[in-house]
Motif scaffolding. Structure first.
Motif, PDB file in Angstrom:
ATOM      1  N   MET A  62      33.195  36.651  41.954  1.00 35.27           N
ATOM      2  CA  MET A  62      34.247  36.118  41.088  1.00 35.27           C
ATOM      3  C   MET A  62      35.506  36.978  41.202  1.00 35.27           C
ATOM      4  O   MET A  62      35.427  38.188  41.450  1.00 35.27           O
ATOM      5  CB  MET A  62      33.751  36.063  39.643  1.00 35.27           C
ATOM      6  CG  MET A  62      32.496  35.215  39.467  1.00 35.27           C
ATOM      7  SD  MET A  62      31.849  35.222  37.764  1.00 35.27           S
ATOM      8  CE  MET A  62      33.156  34.318  36.927  1.00 35.27           C
ATOM      9  N   LYS A  63      36.662  36.341  41.031  1.00 38.12           N
ATOM     10  CA  LYS A  63      37.946  37.031  41.137  1.00 38.12           C
ATOM     11  C   LYS A  63      38.576  37.171  39.752  1.00 38.12           C
ATOM     12  O   LYS A  63      38.393  36.312  38.882  1.00 38.12           O
ATOM     13  CB  LYS A  63      38.886  36.268  42.065  1.00 38.12           C
ATOM     14  CG  LYS A  63      38.395  36.127  43.500  1.00 38.12           C
ATOM     15  CD  LYS A  63      39.414  35.381  44.341  1.00 38.12           C
ATOM     16  CE  LYS A  63      38.970  35.277  45.802  1.00 38.12           C
ATOM     17  NZ  LYS A  63      37.806  34.398  45.987  1.00 38.12           N
ATOM     18  N   ASP A  64      39.331  38.256  39.574  1.00 38.38           N
ATOM     19  CA  ASP A  64      40.030  38.436  38.304  1.00 38.38           C
ATOM     20  C   ASP A  64      41.385  37.733  38.341  1.00 38.38           C
ATOM     21  O   ASP A  64      41.711  37.015  39.294  1.00 38.38           O
ATOM     22  CB  ASP A  64      40.180  39.923  37.979  1.00 38.38           C
ATOM     23  CG  ASP A  64      40.966  40.690  39.049  1.00 38.38           C
ATOM     24  OD1 ASP A  64      41.709  40.049  39.826  1.00 38.38           O
ATOM     25  OD2 ASP A  64      40.840  41.929  39.104  1.00 38.38           O
ATOM     26  N   GLN A  87      25.539  24.491  43.590  1.00 40.78           N
ATOM     27  CA  GLN A  87      26.836  24.679  44.236  1.00 40.78           C
ATOM     28  C   GLN A  87      27.830  25.326  43.278  1.00 40.78           C
ATOM     29  O   GLN A  87      28.009  24.883  42.143  1.00 40.78           O
ATOM     30  CB  GLN A  87      27.397  23.338  44.717  1.00 40.78           C
ATOM     31  CG  GLN A  87      28.690  23.455  45.507  1.00 40.78           C
ATOM     32  CD  GLN A  87      29.127  22.118  46.070  1.00 40.78           C
ATOM     33  OE1 GLN A  87      28.543  21.085  45.739  1.00 40.78           O
ATOM     34  NE2 GLN A  87      30.134  22.133  46.918  1.00 40.78           N
ATOM     35  N   VAL A  88      28.474  26.389  43.778  1.00 39.50           N
ATOM     36  CA  VAL A  88      29.502  27.081  43.009  1.00 39.50           C
ATOM     37  C   VAL A  88      30.874  26.540  43.423  1.00 39.50           C
ATOM     38  O   VAL A  88      31.233  26.590  44.603  1.00 39.50           O
ATOM     39  CB  VAL A  88      29.440  28.605  43.241  1.00 39.50           C
ATOM     40  CG1 VAL A  88      30.576  29.311  42.488  1.00 39.50           C
ATOM     41  CG2 VAL A  88      28.092  29.159  42.806  1.00 39.50           C
ATOM     42  N   ASP A  89      31.597  26.024  42.452  1.00 37.06           N
ATOM     43  CA  ASP A  89      32.928  25.469  42.699  1.00 37.06           C
ATOM     44  C   ASP A  89      33.976  26.463  42.191  1.00 37.06           C
ATOM     45  O   ASP A  89      34.047  26.743  40.994  1.00 37.06           O
ATOM     46  CB  ASP A  89      33.074  24.127  42.005  1.00 37.06           C
ATOM     47  CG  ASP A  89      34.387  23.425  42.355  1.00 37.06           C
ATOM     48  OD1 ASP A  89      35.041  23.866  43.316  1.00 37.06           O
ATOM     49  OD2 ASP A  89      34.756  22.465  41.650  1.00 37.06           O
ATOM     50  N   GLU A  90      34.769  26.982  43.113  1.00 34.64           N
ATOM     51  CA  GLU A  90      35.797  27.980  42.787  1.00 34.64           C
ATOM     52  C   GLU A  90      37.177  27.325  42.824  1.00 34.64           C
ATOM     53  O   GLU A  90      37.538  26.707  43.833  1.00 34.64           O
ATOM     54  CB  GLU A  90      35.727  29.134  43.785  1.00 34.64           C
ATOM     55  CG  GLU A  90      36.732  30.239  43.555  1.00 34.64           C
ATOM     56  CD  GLU A  90      36.646  31.303  44.635  1.00 34.64           C
ATOM     57  OE1 GLU A  90      36.391  32.472  44.314  1.00 34.64           O
ATOM     58  OE2 GLU A  90      36.820  30.942  45.825  1.00 34.64           O
ATOM     59  N   ARG A  91      37.953  27.473  41.742  1.00 28.53           N
ATOM     60  CA  ARG A  91      39.274  26.839  41.671  1.00 28.53           C
ATOM     61  C   ARG A  91      40.324  27.813  41.131  1.00 28.53           C
ATOM     62  O   ARG A  91      40.023  28.655  40.281  1.00 28.53           O
ATOM     63  CB  ARG A  91      39.232  25.603  40.778  1.00 28.53           C
ATOM     64  CG  ARG A  91      38.389  24.475  41.347  1.00 28.53           C
ATOM     65  CD  ARG A  91      38.507  23.221  40.500  1.00 28.53           C
ATOM     66  NE  ARG A  91      37.710  22.128  41.051  1.00 28.53           N
ATOM     67  CZ  ARG A  91      37.663  20.901  40.546  1.00 28.53           C
ATOM     68  NH1 ARG A  91      38.391  20.609  39.459  1.00 28.53           N
ATOM     69  NH2 ARG A  91      36.919  19.977  41.102  1.00 28.53           N
ATOM     70  N   LEU A  92      41.547  27.628  41.614  1.00 31.30           N
ATOM     71  CA  LEU A  92      42.676  28.436  41.166  1.00 31.30           C
ATOM     72  C   LEU A  92      43.651  27.545  40.414  1.00 31.30           C
ATOM     73  O   LEU A  92      44.121  26.538  40.938  1.00 31.30           O
ATOM     74  CB  LEU A  92      43.372  29.090  42.363  1.00 31.30           C
ATOM     75  CG  LEU A  92      44.700  29.808  42.073  1.00 31.30           C
ATOM     76  CD1 LEU A  92      44.492  30.975  41.104  1.00 31.30           C
ATOM     77  CD2 LEU A  92      45.344  30.285  43.375  1.00 31.30           C
ATOM     78  N   ASP A  93      43.931  27.920  39.183  1.00 34.63           N
ATOM     79  CA  ASP A  93      44.935  27.220  38.377  1.00 34.63           C
ATOM     80  C   ASP A  93      46.291  27.835  38.709  1.00 34.63           C
ATOM     81  O   ASP A  93      46.577  28.978  38.344  1.00 34.63           O
ATOM     82  CB  ASP A  93      44.621  27.375  36.889  1.00 34.63           C
ATOM     83  CG  ASP A  93      45.513  26.503  36.015  1.00 34.63           C
ATOM     84  OD1 ASP A  93      46.700  26.310  36.372  1.00 34.63           O
ATOM     85  OD2 ASP A  93      45.026  26.008  34.983  1.00 34.63           O
ATOM     86  N   GLU A 141      48.456  28.672  35.365  1.00 40.60           N
ATOM     87  CA  GLU A 141      47.985  29.833  34.616  1.00 40.60           C
ATOM     88  C   GLU A 141      47.687  31.032  35.515  1.00 40.60           C
ATOM     89  O   GLU A 141      47.522  32.146  35.022  1.00 40.60           O
ATOM     90  CB  GLU A 141      46.714  29.455  33.842  1.00 40.60           C
ATOM     91  CG  GLU A 141      46.901  28.347  32.829  1.00 40.60           C
ATOM     92  CD  GLU A 141      47.777  28.770  31.669  1.00 40.60           C
ATOM     93  OE1 GLU A 141      47.851  29.983  31.392  1.00 40.60           O
ATOM     94  OE2 GLU A 141      48.378  27.880  31.051  1.00 40.60           O
ATOM     95  N   ARG A 142      47.611  30.773  36.819  1.00 37.91           N
ATOM     96  CA  ARG A 142      47.269  31.802  37.799  1.00 37.91           C
ATOM     97  C   ARG A 142      45.945  32.498  37.438  1.00 37.91           C
ATOM     98  O   ARG A 142      45.840  33.724  37.423  1.00 37.91           O
ATOM     99  CB  ARG A 142      48.395  32.841  37.915  1.00 37.91           C
ATOM    100  CG  ARG A 142      49.663  32.282  38.526  1.00 37.91           C
ATOM    101  CD  ARG A 142      50.700  33.376  38.776  1.00 37.91           C
ATOM    102  NE  ARG A 142      51.869  32.832  39.435  1.00 37.91           N
ATOM    103  CZ  ARG A 142      51.986  32.669  40.751  1.00 37.91           C
ATOM    104  NH1 ARG A 142      50.973  33.000  41.533  1.00 37.91           N
ATOM    105  NH2 ARG A 142      53.088  32.167  41.276  1.00 37.91           N
TER     106      ARG A 142
END
Length: 238
Positions: free
Chosen positions: A149-151, A202-208, A211-212
């Protein structure tokens, strides 16, 4: 007297060709039985290839590295077992009912054990495991990876989520295996289809972008899909 002889001669004329044809048919049947018995006897007594170690270099691109072992149970039936590890899947797609692995930062592949158990019937008589064949097989595959996970700054943290695809296949192959005439090396070309039971996390990773921030969702699914195969194995018999 002539009237009595004629019917007897006609009966003999009919009987002799029929007896000859029956003898020829029995002769052919006897030859087939003797040929098969001779092959079975040779398989038991002659020092011939009854074991084969094989590998499939093309499966590396499908995310699996197995080693196959085939053992002849008779001159027409053999068992094939395989154990391997799963690696990065470079191809995937609808053809095999799986998906390729991504190369994004923070993705760590987790090698898992794969297994195959099958039985093979050769369609021609030979004392060694070669020729055209049909094969039924059960296969188990586990493709797993950890998604870090990313911060809020996009940096990878120590927190991970497990992305996993487990496949249970019932496969049917049609192929051709041939030993070299000068050595114990062989090739095994095959094609086939499978009924694949999938259990996917399945892990779904998304960037808003507004809101960054990064968000993660875990979706589980279970289904059945067809899968198709085409490949070549290379092996050595002993």
């Amino acid at each position: 007297m002539v009237r009595m002889v004629l019917p007897i001669m006609l009966a003999l004329a009919v009987a002799f060709p029929s007896g000859s044809a029956l003898a020829q048919a029995n002769g052919k049947s006897t030859k087939v039985v003797l040929y098969k018995d001779r092959l079975a006897a040779q398989w038991d007594t002659v020092n011939c290839v009854k074991n084969v170690l094989k590998f499939n270099p093309l499966l590396f691109f499908r995310g699996e590295v197995p080693i196959y072992y085939e053992h002849a149970l008779s001159h027409r039936i053999s068992a094939e077992l395989a154990v391997g590890i799963t690696t990065r899947n470079y191809l995937g797609g609808e053809f095999t009912g799986d998906e390729p692995d991504d190369f994004s930062a923070g993705t760590k592949l987790i090698p898992k054990i794969s297994a195959h158990v099958g039985f093979r019937l050769y369609l021609i008589d030979d004392i060694e495991p070669q020729g055209t064949y049909v094969q039924g097989e059960f296969a188990y595959l586990n493709h797993s990876k950890d998604i870090a996970m990313k911060d809020s700054t996009g940096r990878v943290t120590d927190q991970t989520l497990r992305d996993q695809s487990i496949y249970n296949d019932i496969r049917v192959y049609f192929g051709y295996q041939r030993l070299s005439s000068t050595s114990n090396w062989l090739f095994d070309a095959y094609c086939g289809a499978a009924f694949r039971n999938r259990s996917i996390t399945q892990v779904d990773e998304r960037l808003d972008l507004v809101e960054r921030t990064w968000s993660y969702t875990v979706v589980e699914s279970h289904d059945n899909v067809p899968a198709f195969f085409l490949g070549v194995k290379i092996g050595y018999g002993f």
